[in-house]
Design a protein around this motif. Structure first.
Motif, PDB file in Angstrom:
ATOM      1  N   VAL A   4      44.813  -2.452 -47.224  1.00  0.00           N
ATOM      2  CA  VAL A   4      45.477  -3.753 -47.248  1.00  0.00           C
ATOM      3  C   VAL A   4      44.465  -4.745 -47.797  1.00  0.00           C
ATOM      4  O   VAL A   4      43.396  -4.926 -47.214  1.00  0.00           O
ATOM      5  N   PHE A   5      44.792  -5.359 -48.927  1.00  0.00           N
ATOM      6  CA  PHE A   5      43.827  -6.211 -49.610  1.00  0.00           C
ATOM      7  C   PHE A   5      43.777  -7.615 -49.025  1.00  0.00           C
ATOM      8  O   PHE A   5      44.781  -8.130 -48.535  1.00  0.00           O
ATOM      9  N   GLN A   6      42.588  -8.220 -49.169  1.00  0.00           N
ATOM     10  CA  GLN A   6      42.436  -9.594 -48.699  1.00  0.00           C
ATOM     11  C   GLN A   6      43.408 -10.536 -49.428  1.00  0.00           C
ATOM     12  O   GLN A   6      43.956 -11.439 -48.819  1.00  0.00           O
ATOM     13  N   GLN A   7      43.627 -10.295 -50.729  1.00  0.00           N
ATOM     14  CA  GLN A   7      44.583 -11.152 -51.465  1.00  0.00           C
ATOM     15  C   GLN A   7      45.944 -10.477 -51.620  1.00  0.00           C
ATOM     16  O   GLN A   7      46.686 -10.770 -52.565  1.00  0.00           O
ATOM     17  N   PHE A   8      46.223  -9.507 -50.780  1.00  0.00           N
ATOM     18  CA  PHE A   8      47.523  -8.804 -50.726  1.00  0.00           C
ATOM     19  C   PHE A   8      47.788  -7.915 -51.943  1.00  0.00           C
ATOM     20  O   PHE A   8      48.179  -6.774 -51.803  1.00  0.00           O
ATOM     21  N   ASN A   9      47.627  -8.485 -53.180  1.00  0.00           N
ATOM     22  CA  ASN A   9      47.906  -7.721 -54.401  1.00  0.00           C
ATOM     23  C   ASN A   9      49.275  -7.072 -54.408  1.00  0.00           C
ATOM     24  O   ASN A   9      49.426  -5.912 -54.783  1.00  0.00           O
ATOM     25  N   LEU A  10      50.274  -7.820 -54.017  1.00  0.00           N
ATOM     26  CA  LEU A  10      51.634  -7.287 -54.119  1.00  0.00           C
ATOM     27  C   LEU A  10      52.039  -7.237 -55.589  1.00  0.00           C
ATOM     28  O   LEU A  10      51.495  -7.954 -56.413  1.00  0.00           O
ATOM     29  N   TRP A  11      52.989  -6.363 -55.888  1.00  0.00           N
ATOM     30  CA  TRP A  11      53.491  -6.288 -57.263  1.00  0.00           C
ATOM     31  C   TRP A  11      54.621  -7.298 -57.417  1.00  0.00           C
ATOM     32  O   TRP A  11      55.689  -7.160 -56.814  1.00  0.00           O
ATOM     33  N   PRO A  12      54.397  -8.332 -58.237  1.00  0.00           N
ATOM     34  CA  PRO A  12      55.329  -9.465 -58.252  1.00  0.00           C
ATOM     35  C   PRO A  12      56.698  -9.144 -58.832  1.00  0.00           C
ATOM     36  O   PRO A  12      57.640  -9.891 -58.606  1.00  0.00           O
ATOM     37  N   HIS A  13      56.799  -8.054 -59.590  1.00  0.00           N
ATOM     38  CA  HIS A  13      58.095  -7.763 -60.212  1.00  0.00           C
ATOM     39  C   HIS A  13      58.961  -6.879 -59.340  1.00  0.00           C
ATOM     40  O   HIS A  13      60.034  -6.463 -59.754  1.00  0.00           O
ATOM     41  N   MET A  14      58.507  -6.591 -58.124  1.00  0.00           N
ATOM     42  CA  MET A  14      59.310  -5.757 -57.239  1.00  0.00           C
ATOM     43  C   MET A  14      59.617  -6.534 -55.960  1.00  0.00           C
ATOM     44  O   MET A  14      58.818  -7.337 -55.512  1.00  0.00           O
ATOM     45  N   THR A  15      60.764  -6.218 -55.364  1.00  0.00           N
ATOM     46  CA  THR A  15      61.094  -6.844 -54.083  1.00  0.00           C
ATOM     47  C   THR A  15      60.173  -6.281 -53.006  1.00  0.00           C
ATOM     48  O   THR A  15      59.448  -5.320 -53.236  1.00  0.00           O
ATOM     49  N   ALA A  16      60.247  -6.902 -51.833  1.00  0.00           N
ATOM     50  CA  ALA A  16      59.437  -6.421 -50.716  1.00  0.00           C
ATOM     51  C   ALA A  16      59.685  -4.929 -50.502  1.00  0.00           C
ATOM     52  O   ALA A  16      58.752  -4.128 -50.402  1.00  0.00           O
ATOM     53  N   GLN A  17      60.954  -4.556 -50.475  1.00  0.00           N
ATOM     54  CA  GLN A  17      61.285  -3.163 -50.216  1.00  0.00           C
ATOM     55  C   GLN A  17      60.765  -2.251 -51.330  1.00  0.00           C
ATOM     56  O   GLN A  17      60.202  -1.191 -51.067  1.00  0.00           O
ATOM     57  N   GLU A  18      60.939  -2.699 -52.557  1.00  0.00           N
ATOM     58  CA  GLU A  18      60.445  -1.890 -53.678  1.00  0.00           C
ATOM     59  C   GLU A  18      58.929  -1.746 -53.641  1.00  0.00           C
ATOM     60  O   GLU A  18      58.383  -0.696 -53.969  1.00  0.00           O
ATOM     61  N   ASN A  19      58.253  -2.819 -53.248  1.00  0.00           N
ATOM     62  CA  ASN A  19      56.803  -2.748 -53.113  1.00  0.00           C
ATOM     63  C   ASN A  19      56.398  -1.633 -52.171  1.00  0.00           C
ATOM     64  O   ASN A  19      55.453  -0.898 -52.430  1.00  0.00           O
ATOM     65  N   VAL A  20      57.117  -1.510 -51.083  1.00  0.00           N
ATOM     66  CA  VAL A  20      56.763  -0.500 -50.083  1.00  0.00           C
ATOM     67  C   VAL A  20      57.193   0.895 -50.550  1.00  0.00           C
ATOM     68  O   VAL A  20      56.466   1.875 -50.399  1.00  0.00           O
ATOM     69  N   ALA A  21      58.373   0.955 -51.166  1.00  0.00           N
ATOM     70  CA  ALA A  21      58.905   2.264 -51.544  1.00  0.00           C
ATOM     71  C   ALA A  21      58.163   2.889 -52.727  1.00  0.00           C
ATOM     72  O   ALA A  21      58.091   4.116 -52.839  1.00  0.00           O
ATOM     73  N   GLU A  22      57.610   2.034 -53.582  1.00  0.00           N
ATOM     74  CA  GLU A  22      57.017   2.523 -54.832  1.00  0.00           C
ATOM     75  C   GLU A  22      56.030   3.682 -54.625  1.00  0.00           C
ATOM     76  O   GLU A  22      56.130   4.724 -55.254  1.00  0.00           O
ATOM     77  N   GLY A  23      55.085   3.479 -53.744  1.00  0.00           N
ATOM     78  CA  GLY A  23      54.079   4.519 -53.503  1.00  0.00           C
ATOM     79  C   GLY A  23      54.703   5.778 -52.920  1.00  0.00           C
ATOM     80  O   GLY A  23      54.290   6.898 -53.250  1.00  0.00           O
ATOM     81  N   LEU A  24      55.694   5.589 -52.067  1.00  0.00           N
ATOM     82  CA  LEU A  24      56.350   6.746 -51.457  1.00  0.00           C
ATOM     83  C   LEU A  24      57.005   7.612 -52.523  1.00  0.00           C
ATOM     84  O   LEU A  24      56.935   8.841 -52.487  1.00  0.00           O
ATOM     85  N   ILE A  25      57.611   6.947 -53.496  1.00  0.00           N
ATOM     86  CA  ILE A  25      58.285   7.702 -54.557  1.00  0.00           C
ATOM     87  C   ILE A  25      57.266   8.328 -55.506  1.00  0.00           C
ATOM     88  O   ILE A  25      57.303   9.519 -55.788  1.00  0.00           O
ATOM     89  N   ARG A  26      56.339   7.509 -55.969  1.00  0.00           N
ATOM     90  CA  ARG A  26      55.463   7.968 -57.049  1.00  0.00           C
ATOM     91  C   ARG A  26      54.312   8.827 -56.561  1.00  0.00           C
ATOM     92  O   ARG A  26      53.803   9.640 -57.299  1.00  0.00           O
ATOM     93  N   VAL A  27      53.854   8.574 -55.351  1.00  0.00           N
ATOM     94  CA  VAL A  27      52.688   9.321 -54.882  1.00  0.00           C
ATOM     95  C   VAL A  27      53.081  10.398 -53.880  1.00  0.00           C
ATOM     96  O   VAL A  27      52.664  11.536 -53.985  1.00  0.00           O
ATOM     97  N   ARG A  28      53.929  10.017 -52.940  1.00  0.00           N
ATOM     98  CA  ARG A  28      54.350  10.997 -51.940  1.00  0.00           C
ATOM     99  C   ARG A  28      55.491  11.874 -52.459  1.00  0.00           C
ATOM    100  O   ARG A  28      55.841  12.872 -51.851  1.00  0.00           O
ATOM    101  N   GLY A  29      56.126  11.447 -53.529  1.00  0.00           N
ATOM    102  CA  GLY A  29      57.186  12.257 -54.120  1.00  0.00           C
ATOM    103  C   GLY A  29      58.505  12.225 -53.362  1.00  0.00           C
ATOM    104  O   GLY A  29      59.336  13.112 -53.516  1.00  0.00           O
TER     105      GLY A  29
END
Ligand SMILES: Nc1ncnc2c1ncn2[C@@H]1O[C@H](COP(=O)(O)OP(=O)(O)OP(=O)(O)O)[C@@H](O)[C@H]1O
Ligand SMILES: Nc1ncnc2c1ncn2[C@@H]1O[C@H](COP(=O)(O)OP(=O)(O)OP(=O)(O)O)[C@@H](O)[C@H]1O
Ligand SMILES: [Mg+2]
Ligand SMILES: [Mg+2]
Lengths: 215, 257, 220, 247, 257
Positions: free
Chosen positions: E94-119
């Protein structure tokens, strides 16, 4: 087959003609950058009238080929009683045309700036002109340098169109040379070398600025 | 520093589309005093602060700085940009995300406003910027760009930038979130001095201790409403509202160690 | 323009315009793809390759399209490369556009805050996924106007294809004007067609732009 | 009246496309060629200074029409259509269409040999029209049009063309310059005799100027100046009609 | 959640040009335990955390995750990107400046890694993202983009994004800086649960109370050095080092109200 003497001999007259290429594109660039910044400011202004003006400007100048703009400037303005010298007409037209493209490039870069930075400046009551010149443009310029250099290089090459108003620049000179020697391939390659030289300088300046201004 | 400023907020509403972020806010920020705003995340604290200097346009109600309506000439008609700018010159702000200018060094960040807004000469501005940075303990990072500063260092640059402008009204949005306890203490001292010199301050904070020690009045916000405004003794030390009680409970549990 | 002229030259001009649009579209799509590839290799590739591509970029970008096309079409046969006009034109347009697109993509990538890429790296995303999901969509935000810009410039570069006898709009317009001396009308036709094409492109660009930046231009 | 204006100014403003050897050439930025020699003399006859401008061919006639210059001195082939729209001076050179081939191409000797072959020509020229009708006569010639003759020559050298059609003076000059690459047909000419001339606006104000130039050319033909200039640049002399006509 | 992870940091140096940000850091983060790092602003806490997942290349020393050296194959030779990626998959941050991905919604931000990394499949990822966001109290902001979230909401998305990946080692850089006391309490609870489930955690924080309550060991950094590492009882409640004493003094003064 390929005549190396013709290739080498071409450089004399072409380099001489490069004066005009440099003059027209150099002044055109300067003019384009200044007007481009203004148009970009108008495009992002709060006032709808300014925005409409900017949109019209961009739409017209990008929509109509530079060649046609030059012909309009040179052949149509006299019809309504305005007569401009060829070189001035060329510089003004090239500069104005470039401004439309430059404004769009900057608009894109500014769109990618976090809005908080301009807010921080507005919050202390900085005048729009200062926000623009001190906060927004410096960052947008750096961010857009590669695209901007692209545009300036295109402009140097597009300056060849000013031959329609009777200015002997590199491309025109190379056509003339090709027509006397009947060896266009050799002559055009020589012309390409001259353009390359000019454009390498531009690209070099771009890279240097990019390097120096990167934070 | 000039005359001090007072803020009067009357029945202010703010909508983001359908979502109502501020609901009929009524608050007076007395001159030369420190007003702290506390409340849960997303309750509208930042939004309220941003309405005060009109970075956010409020949709109903009035906000007056020293009696002068900010942002509007009349209901629904915005004031000329020039006048708004004039009013903002006496208001300072420290942003929750700092909003430093990344292409300028720490010192340049602070000097910029002094030169462009206060009209100082470059050398004078640089000297005053250096002074302000020294105050927040950044003497050795004056020529670093923000990207090379730690979170706390960035936040201190943001504080120095606002303080150097010597505004009559200062808006702090969580000015100590990235600071260690020692620095929080120092910033607190700086703020006490400023308050003593007559600067009006509105501070959004999650540090209850900070609020308890520095505030003249504390406002508690929840879900866009200002639930309570009173002295810290009332709001923090003897709250009656169950929402405030719940809010503070975990805090006390945790901080007593 | 009178009706007779329109009848005589209308179909020819329309065919020319069709070829212009086709050349532009193919050149832009292929040039953009090649440019993206170049930009990505410049970002991730091995050093010698990056250096080589830099030379490619500067040489292709620094020389006039006219000369490139001339050398390709009229010089190519000297070394045994014999192409027909249209393939030569498309190849030329693709190669010519690629360094410009590459540079635009590079500047777009540079504008993506490092933290957002770090956040992806930190969870072990592959670079391919990072490019697709983070770098491209965010890079596009700042690059889009420049991409549209250059695509518009490419529409005008297609007129140069006339020198290698691709029967595009310019070729037909020149033919009409030298045959009829209706220079004003001919240029007007040229301007109108181009204006229509350019306006369509910039409108599409704007629409795309609002779509991808909608969520970003709020407060920071 | 245009002539009066020119005399009052003391100069006549001209336009030509300075890459059309051997008529108009730029040698290290200096204008030279047969046109220049001819017009220098004409200007002398008129008693005014010539001003030479290099204007691309596509911009010349439009520029003339809006009065950017007094006369187009690029060699323009006289055709019936053009005569309707412009005033022509008397011919200044032979423009009869001829053929050139790649040196060493023995298959093609005389003009008739181009039947079934691919021949290049400059777009929209009088030579183009003549080539086309000649091709029909021969029962089929593939005609390819180019923006300028340079590109046609280049494509002939590149092997995509069997021959290029153009005016005799141009082709003669071409072969003289690159004998190792190009060769003329024997005979080279195939079409109707046509001529190059200069162009003025077709309006009343230009008539006196047209007559003055006509007189000048007549004088120059008589005293042998035209002949000398032709021999200098073309290596021979062809007698030209003294009025602008197209058969 | 898989086997838990341990981190061993040995004599690590880190330079930014001339400036030495980390000086001979020696630290063991035991598996399934919470290690808090405290210390003044600019002391190198973030830098150390970023060295652990090799976002920052350290210049000397070794960092091992479960015995495996991260970043290098041998001194001076970087490991293949593939292996580094593999290692990072079990590390969350968890970054000090958050580093959220601005082009994704909150949910997409969380889901992204699950899809791309966890498969995970899209639907499963979305469900798990929703679950994680609910845990941090953001059920109603799932389809908001980061630009429309308050500071604390953004921080919670960042926390949810890291937690949803179920890493074996979690690096938190001031995960509660933008949170109100109530939420801090909740996040603290979440972390306690995770720790109980065996997740190893390294937490940079300025909230001493937080550290005191949740940490198994506390490290105190100053000017790039790790001055002390011990249990919170020793470091926070009975510090002997005068630097730590000074650091904590203002904190206690302020927080007792
Ligand atoms: N641009 C926007 N569009 C829509 N909703 C917004 C926008 N900006 C803020 N909000 C919403 O308005 C509410 C108030 O936000 P605000 O930033 O004022 O909260 P806050 O009290 O400062 O919270 P925190 O303590 O987390 O910073 C939040 O629920 C947020 O989601
Ligand atoms: N890219 C960089 N270049 C130069 N110096 C840097 C860079 N990044 C960080 N630093 C310096 O390294 C030091 C340590 O930074 P770090 O971010 O680790 O501090 P921190 O302990 O996390 O502080 P904080 O509590 O304020 O976040 C700081 O003095 C900072 O100025
Ligand atoms: Mg907030
Ligand atoms: Mg930090």
């Amino acid at each position: 087959m390929f005549s190396i003497p013709t290739f080498l001999d071409s450089f004399g007259p072409l380099l001489w003609a490069a004066r005009y290429t440099l003059l027209v594109s150099g002044l055109g660039i300067a003019l384009g950058l200044v007007i481009g910044a203004l148009i970009c400011a108008a495009a992002l202004s709060r006032r709808p009238a300014w925005r409409r003006l900017a949109a019209l400007w961009v739409s017209f100048l990008r929509g109509v080929p530079l060649l046609v703009q030059l012909l309009l400037m040179f052949y149509l303005l006299p019809v309504i009683g305005i007569n401009v010298p060829a070189i001035a007409a060329a510089v003004i037209t090239v500069g104005i045309c470039a401004s439309a493209y430059i404004a769009e490039i900057w608009r894109g870069a500014i769109g990618a700036l976090p809005p908080g930075q301009a807010e921080a400046a507005a919050a202390i009551g900085m005048a729009p002109r200062d926000i623009w010149t001190r906060i927004v443009l410096p960052q947008a310029v750096v961010m857009s340098l590669p695209a901007l250099v692209n545009e300036l290089i295109l402009l140097v090459k597009a300056s060849s169109l000013v031959s329609v108003v009777g200015i002997l620049e590199v491309t025109r000179a190379s056509q003339a040379q090709a027509a006397t020697t009947f060896r266009p391939l050799e002559v055009y390659l020589a012309a390409a070398c001259i353009y390359l030289l000019i454009n390498l300088c531009l690209a070099g300046v771009g890279r240097y600025l990019e390097h120096r201004m990167a934070v | 520093m000039g005359r001090t400023a007072a803020v009067e907020i009357r029945r202010v509403d703010k909508f983001y589309g359908e979502f109502q972020a501020l609901k009929q806010i009524d608050l007076t920020i007395p001159p030369g005093k420190v007003t702290c705003l506390i409340g849960p995340s997303g309750s509208g604290k930042s939004t309220l602060l941003r309405c005060i200097n009109f970075l956010e346009e409020y949709d109903a109600g009035e906000i007056r700085i020293d009696g002068e309506l900010i942002g509007y000439d009349a209901p629904g008609r915005k004031m000329p940009a020039r006048r708004l700018r004039q009013m903002r010159r006496s208001i300072g702000m420290v942003f929750q995300q700092f909003n430093l200018w990344p292409h300028m060094t720490a010192q340049e960040n602070v000097a910029e406003g002094l030169i462009r807004v206060r009209g100082l000469r470059k050398a004078d501005a640089a000297a005053r910027a250096a002074e302000a940075l020294r105050k927040v303990g950044l003497a050795d990072k004056m020529s670093s760009h923000p990207a090379r500063l730690s979170g706390g260092q960035q936040q201190r640059v943001a504080i120095a930038r606002a303080i150097a402008m010597e505004p009559r009204l200062m808006l702090f949005d969580e000015p100590t979130s990235a600071l260690d306890p020692e620095l929080v203490g120092e910033v607190l001292n700086v703020m006490k001095t400023l308050a003593a010199e007559g600067m009006t301050m509105a501070v959004v904070t999650h540090e209850m201790g900070f609020a308890a020690h520095v505030a003249d009045q504390v406002g508690f916000m929840e879900a866009g409403e200002l639930v309570a405004v009173d002295s810290p003794d009332v709001v923090l030390r003897a709250p009656s509202d169950p929402r405030i009680l719940a809010f503070l409970r975990t805090y006390h549990e945790r901080n007593a160690f | 323009m009178d009706a007779g002229l329109l009848q005589q030259y209308g179909p020819m001009l329309l065919r020319g315009f069709g070829i212009t649009v086709f050349c532009w579209l193919a050149g832009t799509v292929l040039g953009m793809a090649l440019g993206l590839l170049v930009a990505l290799i410049q970002r991730y590739g091995p050093r010698p390759l990056r250096w080589l591509l830099q030379v490619y970029i500067e040489v292709i970008r620094g020389t006039p399209f006219l000369v490139q096309l001339f050398v390709l079409y009229y010089g190519g046969p000297l070394i045994g490369l014999r192409l027909d006009a249209l393939p030569a034109g498309l190849l030329g347009l693709t190669v010519y556009g690629s360094p410009y697109f590459a540079e635009i993509f590079r500047s777009g990538f540079n504008a993506v805050p490092a933290g957002q890429i770090e956040a992806a790296r930190a969870i072990g995303m592959t670079e391919t996924v990072i490019v697709r999901r983070i770098l491209l969509p965010l890079g596009l935000v700042s690059a889009l106007p420049a991409l549209v810009n250059f695509s518009i410039i490419l529409t005008k570069e297609t007129v140069i294809l006339s020198i290698i006898t691709v029967p595009e709009l310019m070729y037909q317009v020149q033919r009409m004007s030298t045959e009829t001396f209706r220079y004003l009308e001919a240029n007007l036709v040229l301007a109108l067609f181009f204006w229509g094409l350019v306006e369509t492109i910039s409108r599409a660009g704007r629409r795309l732009e609002t779509r991808i930046t909608r969520h970003l231009i709020e407060r920071g | 009246d245009q002539l009066d204006d020119i005399k009052a100014d003391g100069k006549i403003v001209t336009a030509t496309d300075m890459h059309y050897a051997p008529f108009d050439m730029l040698n290290n930025g200096t204008y030279e060629g047969m046109t220049k020699d001819l017009f220098d003399e004409v200007a002398k006859e008129l008693g005014v200074e010539p001003v030479y401008q290099d204007i691309p061919w596509t911009a010349e006639l439009p520029g003339l029409e809006v009065g950017k210059f007094d006369i187009v001195i690029a060699p323009v082939t006289i055709t019936p259509e053009r005569l309707e729209r412009y005033t022509f001076t008397p011919p200044i050179a032979d423009a009869t269409v001829s053929l050139v081939k790649a040196a060493g191409n023995d298959e093609l000797q005389k003009p008739q040999d181009i039947a079934g072959k691919t021949v290049g020509v400059q777009q929209g020229t009088a030579q183009f029209r003549q080539l086309q009708s000649y091709g029909e006569e021969l029962g089929g010639v593939t005609v390819k049009e180019y923006g300028t003759t340079d590109e046609a020559y280049a494509d002939l050298a590149a092997g995509r063309l069997d021959a290029v059609a153009g005016s005799l003076p141009n082709l003669t000059y071409l072969v003289k310059n690159r004998p190792e690459t190009f060769a003329l047909f024997e005979p080279a000419q195939f079409g109707q005799p046509t001529f190059f001339a200069w162009v003025l606006r077709k309006e009343e104000a230009s008539e006196s100027l047209a007559r003055a130039i006509e007189d000048a050319i007549a004088t120059m033909t008589e005293d042998g100046r035209i002949r000398a200039i032709q021999e200098k640049w073309l290596g021979g002399y062809t007698e030209l009609p003294l009025t602008a006509t197209s058969d």
